[in-house]
Design a protein around this motif. Structure first.
Motif, PDB file in Angstrom:
ATOM      1  N   LEU A  87       0.827  -1.201   0.000  1.00 38.74           N
ATOM      2  CA  LEU A  87       0.000   0.000   0.000  1.00 38.74           C
ATOM      3  C   LEU A  87       0.867   1.258   0.000  1.00 38.74           C
ATOM      4  O   LEU A  87       0.604   2.200  -0.754  1.00 38.74           O
ATOM      5  CB  LEU A  87      -0.907  -0.031   1.229  1.00 38.74           C
ATOM      6  CG  LEU A  87      -2.116   0.857   1.269  1.00 38.74           C
ATOM      7  CD1 LEU A  87      -2.939   0.755   0.003  1.00 38.74           C
ATOM      8  CD2 LEU A  87      -2.969   0.492   2.476  1.00 38.74           C
ATOM      9  N   ARG A  88       1.886   1.272   0.829  1.00 36.65           N
ATOM     10  CA  ARG A  88       2.803   2.422   0.884  1.00 36.65           C
ATOM     11  C   ARG A  88       3.399   2.687  -0.508  1.00 36.65           C
ATOM     12  O   ARG A  88       3.428   3.818  -0.989  1.00 36.65           O
ATOM     13  CB  ARG A  88       3.903   2.156   1.907  1.00 36.65           C
ATOM     14  CG  ARG A  88       4.848   3.323   2.097  1.00 36.65           C
ATOM     15  CD  ARG A  88       5.888   3.064   3.180  1.00 36.65           C
ATOM     16  NE  ARG A  88       5.255   3.247   4.478  1.00 36.65           N
ATOM     17  CZ  ARG A  88       5.193   2.320   5.428  1.00 36.65           C
ATOM     18  NH1 ARG A  88       5.733   1.135   5.244  1.00 36.65           N
ATOM     19  NH2 ARG A  88       4.607   2.567   6.571  1.00 36.65           N
ATOM     20  N   PHE A  89       3.846   1.619  -1.182  1.00 35.31           N
ATOM     21  CA  PHE A  89       4.439   1.750  -2.511  1.00 35.31           C
ATOM     22  C   PHE A  89       3.412   2.247  -3.534  1.00 35.31           C
ATOM     23  O   PHE A  89       3.656   3.208  -4.266  1.00 35.31           O
ATOM     24  CB  PHE A  89       5.025   0.408  -2.959  1.00 35.31           C
ATOM     25  CG  PHE A  89       5.469   0.395  -4.390  1.00 35.31           C
ATOM     26  CD1 PHE A  89       6.668   0.969  -4.772  1.00 35.31           C
ATOM     27  CD2 PHE A  89       4.666  -0.174  -5.376  1.00 35.31           C
ATOM     28  CE1 PHE A  89       7.069   0.971  -6.096  1.00 35.31           C
ATOM     29  CE2 PHE A  89       5.057  -0.177  -6.708  1.00 35.31           C
ATOM     30  CZ  PHE A  89       6.259   0.399  -7.066  1.00 35.31           C
ATOM     31  N   PHE A  90       2.263   1.584  -3.603  1.00 34.50           N
ATOM     32  CA  PHE A  90       1.237   1.957  -4.587  1.00 34.50           C
ATOM     33  C   PHE A  90       0.739   3.386  -4.378  1.00 34.50           C
ATOM     34  O   PHE A  90       0.507   4.116  -5.343  1.00 34.50           O
ATOM     35  CB  PHE A  90       0.059   0.988  -4.548  1.00 34.50           C
ATOM     36  CG  PHE A  90       0.377  -0.389  -5.054  1.00 34.50           C
ATOM     37  CD1 PHE A  90       1.075  -0.579  -6.231  1.00 34.50           C
ATOM     38  CD2 PHE A  90      -0.038  -1.508  -4.350  1.00 34.50           C
ATOM     39  CE1 PHE A  90       1.369  -1.849  -6.711  1.00 34.50           C
ATOM     40  CE2 PHE A  90       0.249  -2.787  -4.811  1.00 34.50           C
ATOM     41  CZ  PHE A  90       0.955  -2.958  -5.990  1.00 34.50           C
ATOM     42  N   LEU A  91       0.557   3.784  -3.148  1.00 29.08           N
ATOM     43  CA  LEU A  91       0.104   5.144  -2.858  1.00 29.08           C
ATOM     44  C   LEU A  91       1.095   6.178  -3.379  1.00 29.08           C
ATOM     45  O   LEU A  91       0.710   7.163  -4.011  1.00 29.08           O
ATOM     46  CB  LEU A  91      -0.102   5.345  -1.356  1.00 29.08           C
ATOM     47  CG  LEU A  91      -1.340   4.702  -0.771  1.00 29.08           C
ATOM     48  CD1 LEU A  91      -1.251   4.674   0.751  1.00 29.08           C
ATOM     49  CD2 LEU A  91      -2.598   5.441  -1.213  1.00 29.08           C
ATOM     50  N   ARG A  92       2.351   5.957  -3.092  1.00 25.63           N
ATOM     51  CA  ARG A  92       3.392   6.897  -3.524  1.00 25.63           C
ATOM     52  C   ARG A  92       3.472   6.943  -5.056  1.00 25.63           C
ATOM     53  O   ARG A  92       3.480   8.011  -5.658  1.00 25.63           O
ATOM     54  CB  ARG A  92       4.734   6.489  -2.916  1.00 25.63           C
ATOM     55  CG  ARG A  92       5.867   7.455  -3.202  1.00 25.63           C
ATOM     56  CD  ARG A  92       7.185   7.035  -2.553  1.00 25.63           C
ATOM     57  NE  ARG A  92       7.600   5.706  -2.998  1.00 25.63           N
ATOM     58  CZ  ARG A  92       7.750   4.651  -2.191  1.00 25.63           C
ATOM     59  NH1 ARG A  92       7.543   4.754  -0.907  1.00 25.63           N
ATOM     60  NH2 ARG A  92       8.126   3.481  -2.685  1.00 25.63           N
ATOM     61  N   GLU A  93       3.499   5.766  -5.685  1.00 28.57           N
ATOM     62  CA  GLU A  93       3.705   5.696  -7.129  1.00 28.57           C
ATOM     63  C   GLU A  93       2.466   6.093  -7.944  1.00 28.57           C
ATOM     64  O   GLU A  93       2.594   6.737  -8.982  1.00 28.57           O
ATOM     65  CB  GLU A  93       4.145   4.285  -7.527  1.00 28.57           C
ATOM     66  CG  GLU A  93       5.487   3.881  -6.972  1.00 28.57           C
ATOM     67  CD  GLU A  93       6.625   4.769  -7.463  1.00 28.57           C
ATOM     68  OE1 GLU A  93       6.668   5.054  -8.672  1.00 28.57           O
ATOM     69  OE2 GLU A  93       7.461   5.173  -6.626  1.00 28.57           O
ATOM     70  N   LEU A  94       1.284   5.696  -7.507  1.00 29.55           N
ATOM     71  CA  LEU A  94       0.068   5.924  -8.292  1.00 29.55           C
ATOM     72  C   LEU A  94      -0.668   7.210  -7.919  1.00 29.55           C
ATOM     73  O   LEU A  94      -1.351   7.793  -8.758  1.00 29.55           O
ATOM     74  CB  LEU A  94      -0.896   4.744  -8.123  1.00 29.55           C
ATOM     75  CG  LEU A  94      -0.384   3.385  -8.573  1.00 29.55           C
ATOM     76  CD1 LEU A  94      -1.395   2.298  -8.227  1.00 29.55           C
ATOM     77  CD2 LEU A  94      -0.077   3.391 -10.064  1.00 29.55           C
ATOM     78  N   CYS A  95      -0.539   7.623  -6.660  1.00 28.75           N
ATOM     79  CA  CYS A  95      -1.354   8.745  -6.183  1.00 28.75           C
ATOM     80  C   CYS A  95      -0.532   9.906  -5.631  1.00 28.75           C
ATOM     81  O   CYS A  95      -1.101  10.951  -5.311  1.00 28.75           O
ATOM     82  CB  CYS A  95      -2.303   8.269  -5.079  1.00 28.75           C
ATOM     83  SG  CYS A  95      -3.364   6.893  -5.559  1.00 28.75           S
ATOM     84  N   GLY A  96       0.762   9.717  -5.476  1.00 26.78           N
ATOM     85  CA  GLY A  96       1.573  10.759  -4.849  1.00 26.78           C
ATOM     86  C   GLY A  96       1.155  11.011  -3.413  1.00 26.78           C
ATOM     87  O   GLY A  96       1.252  12.134  -2.916  1.00 26.78           O
ATOM     88  N   ALA A  97       0.673   9.978  -2.738  1.00 22.76           N
ATOM     89  CA  ALA A  97       0.152  10.105  -1.377  1.00 22.76           C
ATOM     90  C   ALA A  97       1.031   9.354  -0.381  1.00 22.76           C
ATOM     91  O   ALA A  97       1.774   8.452  -0.751  1.00 22.76           O
ATOM     92  CB  ALA A  97      -1.278   9.578  -1.311  1.00 22.76           C
ATOM     93  N   GLU A  98       0.908   9.736   0.861  1.00 19.46           N
ATOM     94  CA  GLU A  98       1.654   9.103   1.947  1.00 19.46           C
ATOM     95  C   GLU A  98       0.777   8.078   2.660  1.00 19.46           C
ATOM     96  O   GLU A  98      -0.452   8.115   2.565  1.00 19.46           O
ATOM     97  CB  GLU A  98       2.119  10.160   2.962  1.00 19.46           C
ATOM     98  CG  GLU A  98       3.085  11.170   2.389  1.00 19.46           C
ATOM     99  CD  GLU A  98       4.381  10.545   1.918  1.00 19.46           C
ATOM    100  OE1 GLU A  98       4.922   9.669   2.630  1.00 19.46           O
ATOM    101  OE2 GLU A  98       4.843  10.910   0.816  1.00 19.46           O
ATOM    102  N   TYR A  99       1.428   7.209   3.413  1.00 16.75           N
ATOM    103  CA  TYR A  99       0.754   6.164   4.186  1.00 16.75           C
ATOM    104  C   TYR A  99       1.123   6.314   5.656  1.00 16.75           C
ATOM    105  O   TYR A  99       2.301   6.476   5.989  1.00 16.75           O
ATOM    106  CB  TYR A  99       1.173   4.781   3.685  1.00 16.75           C
ATOM    107  CG  TYR A  99       0.688   3.650   4.557  1.00 16.75           C
ATOM    108  CD1 TYR A  99      -0.577   3.109   4.372  1.00 16.75           C
ATOM    109  CD2 TYR A  99       1.487   3.131   5.573  1.00 16.75           C
ATOM    110  CE1 TYR A  99      -1.030   2.072   5.186  1.00 16.75           C
ATOM    111  CE2 TYR A  99       1.038   2.099   6.383  1.00 16.75           C
ATOM    112  CZ  TYR A  99      -0.218   1.583   6.183  1.00 16.75           C
ATOM    113  OH  TYR A  99      -0.669   0.565   6.987  1.00 16.75           O
TER     114      TYR A  99
END
Length: 146
Positions: free
Chosen positions: A48-60
């Motif tokens: 989730l941390r990876f996908f959020l950063r790569e796909l959404c530019g978001a933090e976890y």
């Protein structure tokens, strides 16, 4: 302050991450007790941390202080406790933990509370934002993504 909630069940990864991206979520706040379950699929902590950063530019951020205790959750899931009792016990727990004082409110600005439940009606993520609206001066505008 605009805040979102989402559950990952009954959503494939494309739908889930598109919800977050189109809502401009800055931080996904994981309010699950267990964030590494094999049943979580794409919603496991590290993935989730990876996908959020790569796909959404978001933090976890994992915030277990916003989760029910194992005892409360298990009793409800096993049918030993009706929803109203679960809700009462959980809200009381939030009060005991003083989440309105210990939780960093800046995370909520375009933040999104994550749990597993598909809809928010019978989920503690809704109770968290309701509690914060009642016990703080945040004035959260809540949108449930499902």
């Amino acid at each position: 302050m605009e805040v979102f909630t989402i559950g990952f069940t009954k959503k494939n990864a494309e739908v889930f991450f598109n919800f977050l991206k189109t809502s401009n979520v800055k931080t996904l706040i994981d309010v699950r007790l267990n964030n590494v379950s094999q049943l979580a699929g794409y919603a496991k902590r590290d993935d989730l941390r990876f996908f959020l950063r790569e796909l959404c530019g978001a933090e976890y951020v994992h915030s277990p202080e916003l989760a029910p205790t194992k005892d409360i959750l298990n009793a409800y899931k096993k049918g030993e406790m009706p929803w109203q009792e679960y809700e009462d016990k959980f809200l009381n727990l939030m009060g005991q933990r003083n989440i309105e004082k210990i939780f960093n409110p800046t995370l909520l600005d375009h933040g999104c509370l994550l749990c597993s439940e598909h809809e928010p009606h019978l989920c503690h993520r809704r109770l968290v934002v309701d509690y914060l609206n009642e016990h703080s001066n945040l004035n959260l505008i809540v949108k449930h993504l499902y």
